[in-house]
Every structure is written in C-alpha cells, then in structure tokens.
Write an enzyme that holds these catalytic residues in place. Sequence first.
Site, PDB file in Angstrom:
ATOM      1  N   HIS A  21       0.464  -3.244  11.256  1.00 30.91           N
ATOM      2  CA  HIS A  21       1.799  -3.833  11.973  1.00 30.91           C
ATOM      3  C   HIS A  21       1.946  -3.548  13.328  1.00 30.91           C
ATOM      4  O   HIS A  21       3.086  -3.526  13.752  1.00 30.91           O
ATOM      5  CB  HIS A  21       2.925  -3.739  10.807  1.00 30.91           C
ATOM      6  CG  HIS A  21       2.762  -4.330   9.428  1.00 30.91           C
ATOM      7  ND1 HIS A  21       2.383  -5.706   9.050  1.00 30.91           N
ATOM      8  CD2 HIS A  21       2.276  -3.657   8.264  1.00 30.91           C
ATOM      9  CE1 HIS A  21       2.154  -5.679   7.820  1.00 30.91           C
ATOM     10  NE2 HIS A  21       2.421  -4.394   7.336  1.00 30.91           N
TER      11      HIS A  21
ATOM     12  N   GLN B 198       0.883  -1.150   0.055  1.00 35.01           N
ATOM     13  CA  GLN B 198      -0.040  -0.088   0.105  1.00 35.01           C
ATOM     14  C   GLN B 198       0.949   1.274   0.021  1.00 35.01           C
ATOM     15  O   GLN B 198       1.754   1.197   0.668  1.00 35.01           O
ATOM     16  CB  GLN B 198      -0.958   0.205   1.120  1.00 35.01           C
ATOM     17  CG  GLN B 198      -1.929   0.993   1.000  1.00 35.01           C
ATOM     18  CD  GLN B 198      -3.019   0.782   2.335  1.00 35.01           C
ATOM     19  OE1 GLN B 198      -3.136  -0.306   2.714  1.00 35.01           O
ATOM     20  NE2 GLN B 198      -3.963   1.634   2.337  1.00 35.01           N
TER      21      GLN B 198
ATOM     22  N   SER C 132       4.710  -6.129   2.705  1.00 37.65           N
ATOM     23  CA  SER C 132       3.280  -6.223   3.626  1.00 37.65           C
ATOM     24  C   SER C 132       2.158  -6.646   2.593  1.00 37.65           C
ATOM     25  O   SER C 132       1.995  -7.876   2.347  1.00 37.65           O
ATOM     26  CB  SER C 132       2.816  -4.375   4.007  1.00 37.65           C
ATOM     27  OG  SER C 132       1.948  -4.814   4.594  1.00 37.65           O
ATOM     28  N   LEU C 133       1.336  -5.782   2.046  1.00 32.76           N
ATOM     29  CA  LEU C 133       0.282  -6.294   1.436  1.00 32.76           C
ATOM     30  C   LEU C 133       0.911  -7.191  -0.077  1.00 32.76           C
ATOM     31  O   LEU C 133       0.275  -8.172  -0.398  1.00 32.76           O
ATOM     32  CB  LEU C 133      -0.621  -5.131   0.507  1.00 32.76           C
ATOM     33  CG  LEU C 133      -1.307  -5.297  -0.580  1.00 32.76           C
ATOM     34  CD1 LEU C 133      -2.528  -6.143  -0.614  1.00 32.76           C
ATOM     35  CD2 LEU C 133      -1.669  -4.001  -1.487  1.00 32.76           C
TER      36      LEU C 133
ATOM     37  N   ARG D 203      -8.887  -8.612   3.840  1.00 32.73           N
ATOM     38  CA  ARG D 203      -7.820  -8.009   4.454  1.00 32.73           C
ATOM     39  C   ARG D 203      -7.892  -6.333   4.665  1.00 32.73           C
ATOM     40  O   ARG D 203      -8.092  -5.577   5.737  1.00 32.73           O
ATOM     41  CB  ARG D 203      -6.558  -8.186   3.985  1.00 32.73           C
ATOM     42  CG  ARG D 203      -5.054  -7.398   4.588  1.00 32.73           C
ATOM     43  CD  ARG D 203      -3.921  -8.002   3.648  1.00 32.73           C
ATOM     44  NE  ARG D 203      -2.631  -7.744   4.480  1.00 32.73           N
ATOM     45  CZ  ARG D 203      -2.068  -6.402   4.472  1.00 32.73           C
ATOM     46  NH1 ARG D 203      -2.460  -5.543   3.482  1.00 32.73           N
ATOM     47  NH2 ARG D 203      -0.881  -6.321   4.940  1.00 32.73           N
TER      48      ARG D 203
ATOM     49  N   GLN E 208       1.180 -11.709  10.107  1.00 35.55           N
ATOM     50  CA  GLN E 208       1.421 -10.503   9.567  1.00 35.55           C
ATOM     51  C   GLN E 208       1.014  -9.178   9.920  1.00 35.55           C
ATOM     52  O   GLN E 208       1.720  -8.350  10.031  1.00 35.55           O
ATOM     53  CB  GLN E 208       1.682 -10.589   7.882  1.00 35.55           C
ATOM     54  CG  GLN E 208       2.466  -9.799   7.231  1.00 35.55           C
ATOM     55  CD  GLN E 208       1.833  -9.050   5.989  1.00 35.55           C
ATOM     56  OE1 GLN E 208       0.812  -8.615   6.046  1.00 35.55           O
ATOM     57  NE2 GLN E 208       2.387  -9.646   4.860  1.00 35.55           N
TER      58      GLN E 208
END
Length: 298
Positions: free
Chosen positions: A202, A10, A88-89, A113, A251
Amino acid sequence: MKKAYVFPGQGAQARGMGLDLYQQSPKAKEMFDKANEILGFEITKIMFEGTDEELKQTAVTQPAVFLHSVVRALTLDDFAPDMVAGHSLGEFSALVASGALSFEDGLRLVAKRAAAMQKACEMQPSTMAAVINLDDATIERICAEVGADPALSGETVVAANFNCPGQVVISGSLEGVRVAGEKLKEAGAKRVLPLQVGGAFHSPLMEPAREELAQAIESTAFNTPACPIYQNVNAKPSTDVEVIKANLIAQLTAPVRWTQLVEAMTADGATQFIESGPGKVLQGLVKKIAPSVEVASA
C-alpha cells in the site's frame, strides 16, 4: 439491525486453518479441492499441516487467507450480508462473498496479486511499521516531510493502513521508514513497531504490482454485487462494477482506510460485524472504532 460481514487480510493466517471446514462440510471440501486444482499445488496441505514459516510466504498466505474466509462465509446456512468489506487482501474475499466475483476468478486474481506483490518486493528492499498512539494527521504530515526531504532523495514513506484510532501502519523504503519512525517517536508516538513483512504494501513501491494486477482485473468478469461493498481506497459503498474495479486496481498503492470504512458502515446502519476468516483481528479493530456495535466470528 444490519449485518456487516468483514474479511481479514494477510497476517491472519494460522496453522491448521480450514481443516475443520474441510472435514465437516462436503461443499467446503469441494471448494478446497478446486483451489488445489486452480493453483497447481496443494495449498490445503500447507494450510492444514504446514509450518508457520511455510504459511508466511506471500504466494501461500494470500490465497490461504482468501480461501478460508470465502469458504467459511459461503458454507454458512444463514449467510445474508447487508454490506461487506475486507481489509486489503480481504477485499477480494468480500467481492466473492457478495457475488461480484466468482470463487474461481477471485482465487486466480488473488494468486496473481500475491505473485505480483512478491516480485515488487524483490525489486527494492522495503518494509512497514506500526505507529501506536499518535493522531493520523501528525503521521501523514511527518511522512510527507520525510518524503520531500532533499537529503533523503529517493526514499519513500507513506501512511498505509489506518487500522483504528491510535494504530496506523507506515510503509516505504527501509531508510524512509527508519527516519520517519524516529521523527514519529519524537512527535509523541508511544511505539513504532517494525512489522515482519516482505515489502512496502500500500505504498508507491507497489506500482509494478498494481500495473500487473490491473491487466488481470480488467480481463476478469465482474457482476453487480448483491449488497454494497465498502472499499479500502475511499471507504465508500459501491455496487457499480466499474467503480469497484477501479478502486480494486488503486488499492495496491493506496492506503487502507479501515477506520473510515467502519465508521461509514456504522453510519449506514451496521450494528453487527461478523468476521469471516482466520483469527479475530478485525473484531478487535472494529470495537476500537465503534465500541457500541456487536462483533462475532462467522
């Protein structure tokens, strides 16, 4: 020479993203059209014609970046990664690219998500900030001290993204991040830059989203990937489906160990890092972590 394909997260979104693929590749067009059907709205219209503000919405951003990244990789004639990773994503994009997830299931999980994270953000005001030019250990120590301070009971702040040497993102409650930012500057940080994000990604504040996403991941079919995937949570390679799923669930509340992940990939022989998706953010980070490797866009 080993090729590592990496996929952004993102923040990489850009107006017009994916339009060239849609216009030039019948396979890409088919995948984009399928995505509109799965999501229940015309994400392609927002990607191709939308404003920056529209693209910033988490429910749009995450599937849009995922789509662009995956479609780009899977329509390449010479796509044959030796290893993959995503920031991440981007880990979901990497899983689809490696064959661990189907395109359709990957998109559904990303949509779930995004919705779960948005909901968690709305439950408690929170934020993130980039800490520039301070060592990891000092950042982690100060975050721990702020989190344990009785005078700041209920406040949260953690090191969330280890992006490259000298660039770490902290994440937490508004007051936790503010106080930590002041202490980090006192400790020698060159800058502490607030990020324009909707919440504390996170960090422990994403626990409600983690629980929601865990159910979706556990009920989704995963396959053994065609190559190792280096995961955010532990920066280690895996082809074990159960390990991959467990790390993917963890995660959302755990830090992204991108620095350590790139170091592990280079130690395992990666000499070329190819970024598949919008922008070149990861190429810049990789060069700061491993200056001798070659970087390129897919």
